[in-house]
Design a protein around this motif. Structure first.
Motif, PDB file in Angstrom:
ATOM      1  N   TRP A   1       0.840  -1.432  -0.159  1.00 30.68           N
ATOM      2  CA  TRP A   1       0.032  -0.127   0.211  1.00 30.68           C
ATOM      3  C   TRP A   1       0.772   1.118  -0.057  1.00 30.68           C
ATOM      4  O   TRP A   1       0.316   2.190  -0.612  1.00 30.68           O
ATOM      5  CB  TRP A   1      -0.783   0.215   1.327  1.00 30.68           C
ATOM      6  CG  TRP A   1      -2.194  -0.860   1.041  1.00 30.68           C
ATOM      7  CD1 TRP A   1      -2.301  -2.032   1.925  1.00 30.68           C
ATOM      8  CD2 TRP A   1      -3.114  -0.835   0.093  1.00 30.68           C
ATOM      9  NE1 TRP A   1      -3.521  -2.570   1.418  1.00 30.68           N
ATOM     10  CE2 TRP A   1      -3.970  -2.074   0.448  1.00 30.68           C
ATOM     11  CE3 TRP A   1      -3.508  -0.043  -0.836  1.00 30.68           C
ATOM     12  CZ2 TRP A   1      -5.160  -2.452  -0.339  1.00 30.68           C
ATOM     13  CZ3 TRP A   1      -4.436  -0.466  -1.987  1.00 30.68           C
ATOM     14  CH2 TRP A   1      -5.350  -1.409  -1.469  1.00 30.68           C
TER      15      TRP A   1
ATOM     16  N   ALA B   1       0.400   4.244  -2.763  1.00 29.70           N
ATOM     17  CA  ALA B   1       0.282   5.640  -2.169  1.00 29.70           C
ATOM     18  C   ALA B   1       1.487   6.561  -2.984  1.00 29.70           C
ATOM     19  O   ALA B   1       0.966   7.649  -3.285  1.00 29.70           O
ATOM     20  CB  ALA B   1       0.467   5.425  -0.656  1.00 29.70           C
TER      21      ALA B   1
ATOM     22  N   GLY C   1      -5.903   3.512  -3.527  1.00 31.01           N
ATOM     23  CA  GLY C   1      -5.048   3.608  -2.134  1.00 31.01           C
ATOM     24  C   GLY C   1      -5.778   2.762  -1.235  1.00 31.01           C
ATOM     25  O   GLY C   1      -7.149   2.557  -1.325  1.00 31.01           O
TER      26      GLY C   1
END
Length: 223
Positions: A7, A11, A86
Motif C-alpha cells: 500500500w 500511495a 489507495g
C-alpha cells in the motif's frame, strides 16, 4: 513485500502520478523492476488477492453506476482501478460502496493494465510468468491474511436490482443515475442481473439484507 509496503507503493504512485494512468503504470514498472523478481511476484500475488476479495455483488452494483454499466471483465478492471485509489478508499468501499461517491471517477473507473504489471515485470526480468510461479497454498494463505484487514459492509454480497438500488447506494444513484432510469427499467422489465443464473438466484434468496442483521459475505463464484 507485505501489505504495508504494497500500500505504501500504491500511495507513492498516486502521489507521483496522480490520475495519469500511463505515468502510473510506467512509474510502478520502474519501481518493481528495480526491486527485483521476488518483489514483482509478491506485488502480483497481493494485488490479485485484493482483487479477489473485492469480488462482491454490492461493489459491482457501485461499479455499474460509476462506469455506466460493467461487464465481467469490466468489473475486474474496476477492481484494479479501486486498488489504485489507495488503501483507505479500497477498504472504505468494501465497508460501504456508497462511499465511492466521494472519489472522482476518472479514466472510466477502469485500470486494466495495472492488473498485469507484476507479471509483466517478472516476465521481463526472468522470462517466467507470475501466474505460473504462484504457489496455490501460499496464495490461499495470503488471501486469508489480507482478509483480516477487511470489514465487509451490510449487503456487500447481495446483487441489488433496480427497485432496490437507490436504497443501498443513495449517494451514487444521486450522482450517476439519470432521473427516471429506475422507472424506465422497471416498465420495460430490464434487470441488472441475469435472473436465470443459479448463483444470482442463491444470492438474492430472501431479499435485500435488513438493516442491523449480520450478513455472511462471500466472494462471487461462477460469474
Amino acid at each position: 513485500m507485505r501489505t504495508d509496503s504494497f500500500w505504501s507503493l500504491i500511495a507513492e504512485m498516486k502521489k507521483e502520478c496522480g490520475q495519469d494512468m500511463d505515468a502510473s503504470l510506467q512509474w510502478l514498472t520502474e519501481q518493481l523492476t528495480a526491486r527485483g523478481p521476488q518483489q514483482a511476484q509478491n506485488f502480483h500475488d497481493i494485488f490479485h488477492g485484493y482483487q479477489q476479495l473485492a469480488n462482491q455483488y454490492g461493489l459491482w452494483n457501485a461499479a455499474s453506476l460509476m462506469c455506466g454499466g460493467c461487464s465481467d471483465d469490466g468489473f475486474i478492471d474496476f477492481q484494479a482501478w479501486l486498488i489504485a485509489q489507495g488503501r483507505e478508499v479500497y477498504l472504505a468501499a468494501l465497508a460501504d460502496p456508497d462511499s465511492l461517491a466521494d472519489t472522482e471517477a476518472y479514466g472510466g473507473c477502469q485500470f486494466e493494465a495495472l492488473t498485469y504489471v507484476g507479471n509483466t515485470v517478472l516476465e521481463t526480468l526472468t522470462g517466467q510468468s507470475a501466474y505460473d510461479s504462484m504457489d496455490p497454498a501460499a496464495y490461499d494463505a495470503l488471501v486469508a491474511e489480507l482478509r483480516q484487514d477487511i470489514t465487509y459492509g451490510e449487503g456487500i454480497g447481495y446483487p441489488y436490482e433496480w427497485d432496490e438500488l437507490e436504497t443501498y447506494l443513495p449517494r451514487l444513484c444521486a450522482k450517476y443515475l439519470e432521473p427516471g432510469t429506475v422507472e424506465s427499467m422497471l416498465e420495460t422489465g430490464s434487470t441488472i442481473w441475469y435472473s436465470g443464473s443459479p448463483d444470482i438466484q442463491k444470492a438474492r434468496a430472501g431479499g435485500p439484507p435488513q438493516r442491523g442483521v449480520p450478513q455472511i459475505n462471500m466472494n462471487m463464484e461462477g460469474m
